[in-house]
Design a protein around this motif. Sequence first.
Motif, PDB file in Angstrom:
ATOM      1  N   ASN A  12      -0.851 -14.864 -12.043  1.00 43.65           N
ATOM      2  CA  ASN A  12      -1.727 -13.608 -12.936  1.00 43.65           C
ATOM      3  C   ASN A  12      -3.261 -13.149 -12.819  1.00 43.65           C
ATOM      4  N   VAL A  13      -3.107 -13.479 -11.375  1.00 39.97           N
ATOM      5  CA  VAL A  13      -3.949 -12.166 -10.732  1.00 39.97           C
ATOM      6  C   VAL A  13      -3.683 -11.200 -10.188  1.00 39.97           C
ATOM      7  N   GLY A  14      -2.475 -10.915 -10.195  1.00 37.44           N
ATOM      8  CA  GLY A  14      -1.776  -9.066  -9.165  1.00 37.44           C
ATOM      9  C   GLY A  14      -1.803  -9.237  -8.623  1.00 37.44           C
ATOM     10  N   LYS A  15      -0.728 -10.165  -8.050  1.00 37.84           N
ATOM     11  CA  LYS A  15      -0.432 -10.457  -6.509  1.00 37.84           C
ATOM     12  C   LYS A  15       0.421  -9.553  -6.094  1.00 37.84           C
ATOM     13  N   SER A  16       1.945  -9.475  -7.068  1.00 40.61           N
ATOM     14  CA  SER A  16       2.726  -8.703  -6.818  1.00 40.61           C
ATOM     15  C   SER A  16       2.719  -7.218  -7.140  1.00 40.61           C
ATOM     16  N   SER A  17       1.997  -7.337  -7.608  1.00 41.02           N
ATOM     17  CA  SER A  17       1.252  -6.157  -8.285  1.00 41.02           C
ATOM     18  C   SER A  17       0.313  -4.779  -6.557  1.00 41.02           C
ATOM     19  N   LEU A  18      -0.866  -6.072  -6.310  1.00 39.88           N
ATOM     20  CA  LEU A  18      -0.935  -5.695  -5.239  1.00 39.88           C
ATOM     21  C   LEU A  18      -0.270  -5.477  -4.336  1.00 39.88           C
ATOM     22  N   PHE A  19       0.753  -6.233  -3.808  1.00 43.45           N
ATOM     23  CA  PHE A  19       1.920  -6.337  -3.351  1.00 43.45           C
ATOM     24  C   PHE A  19       2.297  -4.682  -3.061  1.00 43.45           C
ATOM     25  N   ASN A  20       3.087  -4.380  -4.312  1.00 40.03           N
ATOM     26  CA  ASN A  20       3.864  -3.215  -4.753  1.00 40.03           C
ATOM     27  C   ASN A  20       3.095  -2.330  -4.028  1.00 40.03           C
ATOM     28  N   ALA A  21       1.665  -1.861  -4.277  1.00 40.19           N
ATOM     29  CA  ALA A  21       0.413  -1.209  -4.035  1.00 40.19           C
ATOM     30  C   ALA A  21       0.489  -1.080  -2.675  1.00 40.19           C
ATOM     31  N   LEU A  22       0.097  -1.545  -2.306  1.00 38.51           N
ATOM     32  CA  LEU A  22      -0.027  -1.112  -0.556  1.00 38.51           C
ATOM     33  C   LEU A  22       1.730  -0.900   0.291  1.00 38.51           C
ATOM     34  N   LEU A  23       3.016  -1.699  -0.713  1.00 39.65           N
ATOM     35  CA  LEU A  23       3.751  -1.080  -0.310  1.00 39.65           C
ATOM     36  C   LEU A  23       4.176   0.623  -0.641  1.00 39.65           C
ATOM     37  N   GLY A  24       3.182   0.677  -1.133  1.00 33.39           N
ATOM     38  CA  GLY A  24       3.749   2.334  -2.269  1.00 33.39           C
ATOM     39  C   GLY A  24       5.121   2.648  -2.764  1.00 33.39           C
ATOM     40  N   ARG A  25       5.360   1.373  -2.903  1.00 33.87           N
ATOM     41  CA  ARG A  25       6.858   0.993  -3.849  1.00 33.87           C
ATOM     42  C   ARG A  25       6.820  -0.294  -4.997  1.00 33.87           C
ATOM     43  N   ARG A  26       7.708   0.046  -5.886  1.00 36.66           N
ATOM     44  CA  ARG A  26       8.014  -1.389  -6.994  1.00 36.66           C
ATOM     45  C   ARG A  26       9.144  -2.345  -6.362  1.00 36.66           C
ATOM     46  N   GLU A  27       8.621  -3.187  -5.606  1.00 34.30           N
ATOM     47  CA  GLU A  27       9.707  -3.962  -4.990  1.00 34.30           C
ATOM     48  C   GLU A  27       9.675  -5.191  -5.231  1.00 34.30           C
ATOM     49  N   ALA A  28       8.448  -5.833  -5.513  1.00 34.54           N
ATOM     50  CA  ALA A  28       8.396  -7.093  -6.780  1.00 34.54           C
ATOM     51  C   ALA A  28       7.724  -6.664  -8.217  1.00 34.54           C
TER      52      ALA A  28
END
Length: 252
Positions: A12-28
Motif C-alpha cells: 500500500n505504498v503505491g508500487k503499482s501506481s508508480l509502475f503505471n506512472a513510469l509506463l505512462g499507461r494503466r497496466e496494473a
Amino acid sequence: MRKTIAVAGRPNVGKSSLFNALLGRREALTSPNPGLTRDRSYARYSPDETREYILIDTGGLILGSGEAIDEKVNLQVEVALRQADLILFVTDALEGLTPMDEMVADMLRVSTKPVILAANKADSPEKDVYAADFWGLGFGEPVAVSALHRRNIYSLEDRITGAIPTSAPRERQGGMTTLCLAGKPNVGKSTLINAITGEERSIVDETPGTTRNPARCFVEIGGRQWELVDLAGMWRKKSGKEAEEVISMLAS
C-alpha cells in the motif's frame, strides 16, 4: 540485453501506481486496500526514444507474518530482486519511515543490487520534506514523487538512467503475440502458466481468487515471442464480493 528494474516495498505504498506512472499507461490494477498485487508482472519500459528496460511490478512485502499467502508473495518478490539490475524501493512519504520499511531495507541491502528510494505520495512541493525521513536507510537521496499526479517522475527517470545508463535499444511496437489465460476461479490457470514458463511464475493456492492483478510475462515459444497474461478468475455476478474481486474480474 535489456536491463531489469524491480519495483519493491511494503504493501500500500503505491508500487503499482508508480509502475503505471513510469509506463505512462494503466497496466496494473490499483486499490486503496493492500494486497491487490500478489504475482510479479513484467512490462517493457522506455524512459526515452533510445532505451528500453524490463520493469517488474511486485506484491507488497510482509516479512515475518507467518501467513502462507504472504510467504508466497515474498518469494515472488525475491525472484524479481534476483532478476533485477536495479531496485526501485517505494515508500510512503506521508506515513514516514515504518518498522516494515526498515525490514524491507535490511532485505534489500543483502541483495547488493543498486537501490533508488522513491518516497511516494508527495503530491506537492510542501510534502517533499517528508522524504527526509528515509535518508537514514542508507540508499542515498530519496526522490519525492507522486505516482498519482506523475509529479517528479522525470526526475526519477533521470536517476534510473544514471544508475543503469545502458540497455537494449527501444524496439518497434508489434511483433509479439499476446496470449491470455482466462476461466473461472480455481481451474488451474496459474498452474498452466507455470507449466508453460517452466518456473513458479504465478502464485498457486487452493483458495479461489489468489490471482487478482493480471500478471504478465514474456516467453519464447517455437521461435516466436509471446506475452502471457494470467488473468483473475471470472465468475457470474453475485452479491457479497469484495471490491478487489470485482475490480479483478472487470480487468479480466
